[in-house]
Design a protein around this motif. Structure first.
Motif, short mmCIF file in Angstrom:
data_model
loop_
_atom_site.label_atom_id
_atom_site.label_comp_id
_atom_site.label_asym_id
_atom_site.label_seq_id
_atom_site.Cartn_x
_atom_site.Cartn_y
_atom_site.Cartn_z
N ASP A 185 18.73 41.44 -18.39
CA ASP A 185 17.40 41.61 -18.98
C ASP A 185 16.30 40.95 -18.16
O ASP A 185 15.26 40.59 -18.70
CB ASP A 185 17.41 41.04 -20.41
CG ASP A 185 16.16 41.42 -21.20
OD1 ASP A 185 15.55 42.48 -20.90
OD2 ASP A 185 15.77 40.66 -22.11
N HIS A 224 19.37 43.96 -25.07
CA HIS A 224 18.74 44.24 -26.37
C HIS A 224 18.35 45.71 -26.48
O HIS A 224 17.97 46.34 -25.48
CB HIS A 224 17.55 43.31 -26.66
CG HIS A 224 16.41 43.38 -25.69
ND1 HIS A 224 15.36 44.24 -25.84
CD2 HIS A 224 16.15 42.67 -24.55
CE1 HIS A 224 14.48 44.06 -24.86
NE2 HIS A 224 14.94 43.12 -24.05
N ASP A 278 13.48 47.89 -19.74
CA ASP A 278 13.51 46.76 -20.67
C ASP A 278 13.82 47.24 -22.08
O ASP A 278 12.93 47.59 -22.82
CB ASP A 278 12.15 46.03 -20.61
CG ASP A 278 12.10 44.78 -21.44
OD1 ASP A 278 13.15 44.34 -21.95
OD2 ASP A 278 10.99 44.23 -21.60
N ASP A 279 15.05 47.27 -22.53
CA ASP A 279 16.18 46.76 -21.80
C ASP A 279 17.35 47.72 -21.97
O ASP A 279 18.50 47.35 -21.96
CB ASP A 279 16.53 45.36 -22.34
CG ASP A 279 17.70 44.73 -21.59
OD1 ASP A 279 17.84 45.00 -20.39
OD2 ASP A 279 18.49 44.00 -22.22
N GLU A 310 14.80 41.21 -29.94
CA GLU A 310 14.40 40.33 -28.82
C GLU A 310 12.90 40.37 -28.63
O GLU A 310 12.27 39.34 -28.39
CB GLU A 310 15.10 40.80 -27.54
CG GLU A 310 15.10 39.77 -26.42
CD GLU A 310 13.82 39.78 -25.58
OE1 GLU A 310 13.57 38.79 -24.89
OE2 GLU A 310 13.08 40.79 -25.62
N GLU A 311 12.31 41.57 -28.75
CA GLU A 311 10.88 41.70 -28.44
C GLU A 311 9.97 41.08 -29.51
O GLU A 311 8.76 41.01 -29.32
CB GLU A 311 10.51 43.19 -28.24
CG GLU A 311 11.22 43.87 -27.06
CD GLU A 311 10.77 43.35 -25.69
OE1 GLU A 311 10.00 42.39 -25.62
OE2 GLU A 311 11.24 43.93 -24.69
#
Ligand code: BES
Ligand code: MN
Ligand code: MN
Length: 462
Positions: free
Chosen positions: A184, A90, A123-124, A157-158
């Protein structure tokens, strides 16, 4: 020289270029949270797309959806008779947190003692470059990769991958594959390669308890007038027991118990409570909770509750008042066996039931992502374990993960139950999501070398 070695040599030759690629990506503050400029996330998607083209991917596209942060797709088709890997990473990041706590500016990458410091360095964005470096090392050594490659780089994603189902629906035809590889997750320790075989899910919400139309003098009214901050504290405190374990029977009874073998496997991993406390930066005297022989048993396979933020007035304006309202954001990490939506429903019901003194409670920003677990019977797992010898000189551990990646469960299922290999370059010192996030550069290198070998080995078993 064999073809894997040729590709690895090519990686070593171009290592500095791949590191520059990583630095360029982390300079873009692609925070996906609401309240941050979404243009930065779009810029990260554009930069990722350009990078894929530069590193030899074809059919590169920005995948758009109304109201969603853009994702990026690219592929390297070698032979329709060969198996296909769908790679994932991501490009969005968490907010950088408190500026003063950073030793160097969060979006200006800095190398210190073998680590690269920046938000997203591990990340990431490191995960993105693992894929581009491994794939392009095959191509630039004048060889075709041993498998077909598809790459999906997500942009939200976060924030819980909220549009994943819609992406899957709209772009379903792009994603057909024989296995997933995600970069990830974290390694068990620095220098100890690991394949993650379970993830916790995440259920989160904001709670606001209101008592008054406006705050009051606490001397003039204190006593008979209920304090919403106290009410919130009582409710939050009641959600866990003395040991810090979630005290909601309805929620914990579904937890999938570990088999005797799983328990034995976790207990056989090296675990030192002192080192664990040090890695977590726990202050002297503060306890490690739980009686587990290896604390990872709790982190990987038992639920936990965290209060991420609380707000009642603020430190600067703290006056002698009864506040009008109190707010908190809390989250439960759920484990295999638990259902995300059921957990959310029970949590809300229990909070409502427990709010004292007839005060009103409201919920905001609810989210529910599933947990995930895989068995390791498919041959890709044995192959992955061995491939790490190439980069790290040792086999990988199979481990669990206390964090969440919403992509895995729905994509693996929609693509017909294909195996998912979760690998990654975080380590216990990475500090992802917190200030001074960093990447261990030697592990990042070793992971790329291993990934180059992994593609070759997977071509034999898929
Ligand atoms: N890379 C993490 C997942 C992770 C966490 C891997 C800990 C290894 C160790 C991922 O970016 C992440 O942070 N996920 C979120 C998901 C949430 C928003 C649904 C998380 O776990 O908080
Ligand atoms: Mn991540
Ligand atoms: Mn994260």
């Amino acid at each position: 020289m064999d073809s894997v070695q040729k590709a690895i040599n090519c990686f070593y030759k171009n290592k500095a270029i791949h590191l520059e690629d990583l630095k360029d990506l982390v300079r873009i503050p692609s925070v996906s949270f609401p309240g941050f400029n979404p243009q930065w996330v779009r810029d990260a998607a554009l930069a990722t797309a350009q990078l894929l083209e530069k590193r030899g991917f074809t059919n590169v596209a920005i995948l758009e959806l109304e109201g969603a942060h853009p994702a990026v797709f690219g592929e390297v088709q070698v032979d329709s008779k060969k198996p296909t890997l769908l790679l994932y990473a991501h490009h969005d990041v968490q907010p950088s947190g408190e500026e003063e706590k950073w030793m160097s500016s969060p979006f200006a990458p800095q190398e210190r003692q073998g680590r690269l410091y920046a938000r997203g360095s591990a990340d990431d964005k490191a995960g993105i470059i693992m894929h581009t470096a491994a794939v392009s090392s095959w191509l630039e050594s004048g060889q075709k990769p041993p498998v077909n490659i598809k790459l999906f780089v997500e942009g939200e994603e976060e924030i819980g991958s909220i549009h994943l189902a819609s992406y899957l629906q709209k772009y379903r035809s792009l994603f057909d594959a024989d296995a997933l590889i995600l970069t990830d997750t974290s390694n068990y320790d620095t220098g100890i390669p690991s394949v993650t075989t379970s993830l916790r899910g995440l259920v989160s919400l904001e709670v606001e308890i209101k008592a008054l139309d406006h705050s009051l003098h606490s001397g003039m009214w204190g006593g008979p007038i209920p304090d919403p901050a106290l009410a919130l504290s009582k409710v939050l405190g009641s959600l866990v027991d003395e040991e810090g374990r979630i005290a909601l029977d309805g929620i914990t009874k579904d937890v999938l118990a570990l088999t005797a073998e799983e328990k034995k496997d976790i207990e056989s991993l090296p675990f030192d409570r002192k080192l664990f406390a040090k890695q977590a930066s726990l202050f002297e005297g503060a306890q490690i909770l739980g009686s587990e022989k290896n604390s990872y048993e709790w982190i990987w396979r038992k639920p936990s509750l965290t209060i991420n933020a609380i707000q009642v007035s603020n430190r600067k304006d703290a006056r002698n008042i009864i506040n009008d309202k109190a707010w908190a954001k809390l989250a439960i990490r759920i484990v295999p066996g638990m259902d995300a939506h059921k957990t959310l429903r029970i949590l809300k019901d229990e909070i409502k039931k427990r709010v004292p003194w007839g005060l009103s409670v409201q919920f905001f920003h609810e989210s529910a992502s599933p947990a995930w677990i895989t068995d390791t019977k498919h041959p890709v797992f044995a192959v992955a374990k061995k491939s790490f010898i190439k980069g790290f000189g040792r086999e990988a551990f199979f481990i669990g993960c206390g964090g969440s990646i919403p992509f895995v469960e729905p994509f693996a299922t929609a693509l017909g139950g294909i195996p998912a290999l979760l690998i990654g370059v975080e380590d216990p010192y990475t500090n992802a999501h917190a200030e001074n996030e960093s990447l261990c550069l030697s592990d990042w290198e070793k992971s790329i070398v291993s990934a180059i070998d992994l593609y070759q080995e997977l071509s034999h078993v898929l």
